[in-house]
Enzyme design. Structure first.
Site, short mmCIF file in Angstrom:
data_model
loop_
_atom_site.label_atom_id
_atom_site.label_comp_id
_atom_site.label_asym_id
_atom_site.label_seq_id
_atom_site.Cartn_x
_atom_site.Cartn_y
_atom_site.Cartn_z
N GLY A 44 0.84 -1.19 0.00
CA GLY A 44 0.00 0.00 0.00
C GLY A 44 0.88 1.24 0.00
CD GLN A 49 3.36 5.75 2.80
OE1 GLN A 49 2.39 5.22 2.29
NE2 GLN A 49 4.32 5.04 3.37
CB CYS A 95 5.15 2.22 7.66
SG CYS A 95 4.65 3.69 6.75
CG LEU A 96 6.61 1.02 1.60
CD1 LEU A 96 6.05 1.36 0.23
CD2 LEU A 96 7.70 -0.03 1.49
CG HIS A 137 -0.69 0.96 7.27
ND1 HIS A 137 0.21 0.52 8.21
CD2 HIS A 137 0.00 1.83 6.46
CE1 HIS A 137 1.39 1.11 7.99
NE2 HIS A 137 1.29 1.90 6.94
CD GLU A 138 -1.06 2.37 2.71
OE1 GLU A 138 -0.66 3.54 2.59
OE2 GLU A 138 -0.31 1.42 3.07
CG HIS A 141 0.15 6.65 5.52
ND1 HIS A 141 1.26 7.19 6.15
CD2 HIS A 141 0.44 5.34 5.32
CE1 HIS A 141 2.17 6.23 6.33
NE2 HIS A 141 1.69 5.11 5.84
ZN ZN Z 1 2.58 3.24 5.94
#
Ligand code: ZN
Length: 183
Positions: A44, A49, A95-96, A137-138, A141
């Site tokens: 995701g 991000q 998380c990226l 999760h997304e 963000h």
């Molecule tokens: Zn994340």
């Protein structure tokens, strides 16, 4: 085009996000977000991000469960989670934007979400299980929330030093990143 992924510590991850406008650039932006996500081996990716404070995220959770999550490559534009229900369950998240940190997060198993697709149509759908978790999760963000915010203060304390290193860019990462505190 592969974007640099914004690391923990950049204010854009905490910024209020704007509604997405349907213009000529949107399709390319979504395409680039998928490319950036796949390149980083993520499931995701949310617009903040890549440094864009917009209500937009993409997912493709197939890598988490190849049998059940095939064909769930999706883009969520201007989404609102209308409802979440069920007994919260823990699952290890990463998380990226926060490389090298993983921790169990409790989330409710079911949700209802309203959003626009790339054509601008409004859809309301229900999700449960792992895919619901990816969406939560997304969605967090675009609300300026990170998975580490869900941890107990004890757990957060354990990650404090590591998080400070991430801000400065002192962390291993296998994809291009941007660090707010890197000199
Ligand atoms: Zn994340």
């Amino acid at each position: 085009m592969i974007y640099a992924i914004v690391a923990y510590g950049d204010p854009v991850l905490r910024q209020k996000t704007a509604e997405v406008e349907f213009n000529a650039e949107l399709e390319k932006l979504v395409e680039d977000m998928f490319e950036t996500m796949y390149n980083a081996k993520g499931v995701g990716l949310a617009a903040p991000q890549i440094g864009k404070a917009l209500r937009l995220f993409v997912i493709d959770p197939e890598a988490m469960d190849e049998e059940n999550l095939k064909g769930q490559k999706k883009v969520f534009i201007n989404p609102t989670i209308l409802n979440q229900e069920g007994e919260p369950w823990p699952y290890e998240e990463g998380c990226l934007s926060i490389p090298d940190i993983h921790a169990d997060v409790n989330r409710m198993p079911k949700l209802t979400i309203k959003y626009q697709n790339l054509k601008g149509d409004w859809l309301t759908e229900e999700y449960d299980g792992l895919i619901a978790r990816v969406i939560q999760h997304e969605y967090d963000h675009i609300e300026g929330i990170l998975f580490i915010d869900h941890l107990t203060s004890f757990k957060k304390q354990l990650f404090k030093a590591k998080l400070q290193q991430i801000v400065k860019g002192n962390v291993e990462h296998k994809y291009r990143m941007r660090f707010a505190g890197k000199k």
